[in-house]
Write a protein that holds these residues in place. Structure first.
Motif, mmCIF file in Angstrom:
data_model
loop_
_atom_site.group_PDB
_atom_site.id
_atom_site.type_symbol
_atom_site.label_atom_id
_atom_site.label_comp_id
_atom_site.label_asym_id
_atom_site.label_seq_id
_atom_site.Cartn_x
_atom_site.Cartn_y
_atom_site.Cartn_z
ATOM 1 N N UNK A 191 -10.296 -8.181 85.237
ATOM 2 C CA UNK A 191 -10.048 -9.601 85.939
ATOM 3 C C UNK A 191 -8.847 -9.660 86.738
ATOM 4 N N UNK A 192 -8.130 -8.486 86.271
ATOM 5 C CA UNK A 192 -6.838 -8.390 87.287
ATOM 6 C C UNK A 192 -6.570 -6.997 87.717
ATOM 7 N N UNK A 193 -5.933 -6.601 88.493
ATOM 8 C CA UNK A 193 -5.602 -5.136 88.776
ATOM 9 C C UNK A 193 -4.346 -5.141 89.382
ATOM 10 N N UNK A 194 -3.424 -4.309 88.685
ATOM 11 C CA UNK A 194 -2.072 -4.074 88.852
ATOM 12 C C UNK A 194 -1.940 -3.020 90.008
ATOM 13 N N UNK A 195 -0.875 -3.199 90.906
ATOM 14 C CA UNK A 195 -0.833 -2.317 92.241
ATOM 15 C C UNK A 195 0.706 -1.869 92.217
ATOM 16 N N UNK A 196 1.096 -0.775 92.499
ATOM 17 C CA UNK A 196 2.433 -0.086 92.550
ATOM 18 C C UNK A 196 2.511 0.720 93.825
ATOM 19 N N UNK A 197 3.591 0.765 94.376
ATOM 20 C CA UNK A 197 3.902 1.677 95.549
ATOM 21 C C UNK A 197 4.678 2.844 94.778
ATOM 22 N N UNK A 198 4.514 4.063 95.457
ATOM 23 C CA UNK A 198 5.267 5.101 95.058
ATOM 24 C C UNK A 198 7.086 5.261 95.223
ATOM 25 N N UNK A 199 7.285 4.135 96.036
ATOM 26 C CA UNK A 199 8.377 3.926 96.439
ATOM 27 C C UNK A 199 9.334 3.302 95.213
ATOM 28 N N UNK A 200 10.480 3.368 95.032
ATOM 29 C CA UNK A 200 11.455 3.044 93.945
ATOM 30 C C UNK A 200 12.882 2.475 94.682
ATOM 31 N N UNK A 201 13.557 1.851 93.680
ATOM 32 C CA UNK A 201 14.747 1.308 94.118
ATOM 33 C C UNK A 201 15.888 1.961 93.801
ATOM 34 N N UNK A 202 16.602 2.653 94.270
ATOM 35 C CA UNK A 202 17.952 3.399 93.833
ATOM 36 C C UNK A 202 19.035 2.307 93.097
#
Length: 366
Positions: free
Chosen positions: A253-264
């Motif tokens: 019912x839900x889909x988790x999405x993330x980017x390869x980028x991160x925050x220093x």
């Protein structure tokens, strides 16, 4: 101050620590697992993770294949599905080279996808006609089920307390000092995520980890949840981002999405700019609007976590061992946890470690 003595201490009850403690108990060792928060609440947090075999380093792909077999064993043992059967989809120019690596591995089935089957496997996706592949033995890891079952299997071995220091004693054991207790153990395995490098520094060992922060954003499926829903890795750039991963929750019912980028991290080494995290979340929502029209682009949840990476690659992993204490560090370790648990338990019990996990091997190099 409370005192305790067991054969092995495991610092950190994320998925790697839980897997290690579970394998130790199966081998007959007495174990204490120290965790400051809820098990699986740090870098292992969230409702799902991608299980995929595709890696640039063929050795890591093979190690992950070992782990997949153990995930199957755990599913049988615990009587619950721990990895979905819906597969892992990858998009982008690296597909062909990844398939060449994976076709050399037993029990791993990969093949190219045409547009029609891609639509069937990932009905949320916008039209796409570039390179695509399906890892049939990949899928979404049922993270909460895994943490719950492993924690229950460990029972009273789990101790809720924050580890402050490690110290070798004159008798050859290792002292673990927490806020309220002091434990002595023949061996200590540290799987503490962000806390691993500071604990190593306390005994004079410098780990070359790079710390950053990350956000995964969850979106609701617009219509009735599809019966089958693969995970996604998108390095194609076709939808405006070249590094995206996504996975469904157990009921699709839900889909988790993330980017390869991160925050220093900031100069203090621990804090981050919340506006930078907001910017990543906004980019994820913008990607969803273009690439995943089957999702409502208004976020319904966020997971914020620290990540630790090694200099030789985003998928790098290594174990440092120093006179009765082992430290494991790396990124994207959830899928590897069962095989890592076996290796770390063997190290604690017998003193042996697979050469590929030693830092000099640079496992997971780009």
């Amino acid at each position: 101050m409370l005192t305790s003595t067991t054969d092995v201490a495991v610092v950190g009850a994320g998925i790697v620590g839980l897997a290690t403690a579970y394998e130790l108990t199966r081998a007959g060792a007495s174990v204490t697992v120290y965790e400051a928060g809820a098990p699986g609440g740090g870098q292992s947090a969230g409702d799902a993770r991608i299980f995929r075999h595709a890696h640039a380093d063929a050795r890591l792909a093979g190690f992950v294949a070992r782990s997949r077999a153990i995930w199957r064993e755990w599913s049988d043992t615990f009587g619950t599905e721990l990895v979905s059967p819906d597969g892992a989809v990858a998009l982008g120019p690296a597909v062909e080279s990844r398939m060449q690596v994976l076709r050399t591995l037993a029990d791993v089935t990969v093949r190219p996808l045409d547009a029609a089957e891609l639509r069937a496997r990932l009905p949320l996706l916008a039209p796409y006609d570039g390179p695509a592949m399906l890892d049939e033995t990949g899928g979404a890891i049922r993270t909460r089920a895994a943490v719950t079952r492993l924690s229950a299997a460990l029972g009273d071995a789990l101790v809720r307390d924050h580890v402050l220091t490690l110290r070798r004693t004159a008798s050859g054991t290792v002292e673990v000092r927490t806020g309220t207790r002091r434990g002595t153990h023949a061996y200590v395995v540290v799987c503490a995520g962000l806390g691993t490098a500071p604990l190593a520094h306390g005994i004079g060992l410098s780990l070359p980890v790079q710390v950053s922060a990350h956000v995964r954003v969850t979106f609701a499926v617009r219509e009735a949840p599809p019966r089958r829903l693969a995970t996604l890795q998108d390095s194609s750039g076709a939808f405006g981002e070249e590094g995206v991963y996504a996975a469904p929750v157990p009921d699709n019912s839900r889909y988790g999405v993330g980017l390869a980028a991160s925050v220093p991290v900031n100069d203090d080494g621990r804090s981050i700019d919340p506006a930078a995290l907001d910017a990543l979340a906004t980019r994820a929502a913008d990607y969803v609007r273009v690439a995943l029209p089957g999702l409502d682009p208004t976020p319904v949840g966020h997971v914020h976590c620290w990540v630790t990476t090694l200099p030789w690659g985003d998928d790098g992993v290594a174990v440092w061992e120093d006179d009765g204490i082992a430290f494991v560090a790396g990124h994207n370790l959830y899928k590897q946890a069962p095989a890592l648990g076996v290796e770390l338990a063997a190290l604690a019990m017998t003193g042996t470690l697979a050469d590929e996990l030693r830092p000099a091997a640079r496992l997971g190099r780009d």
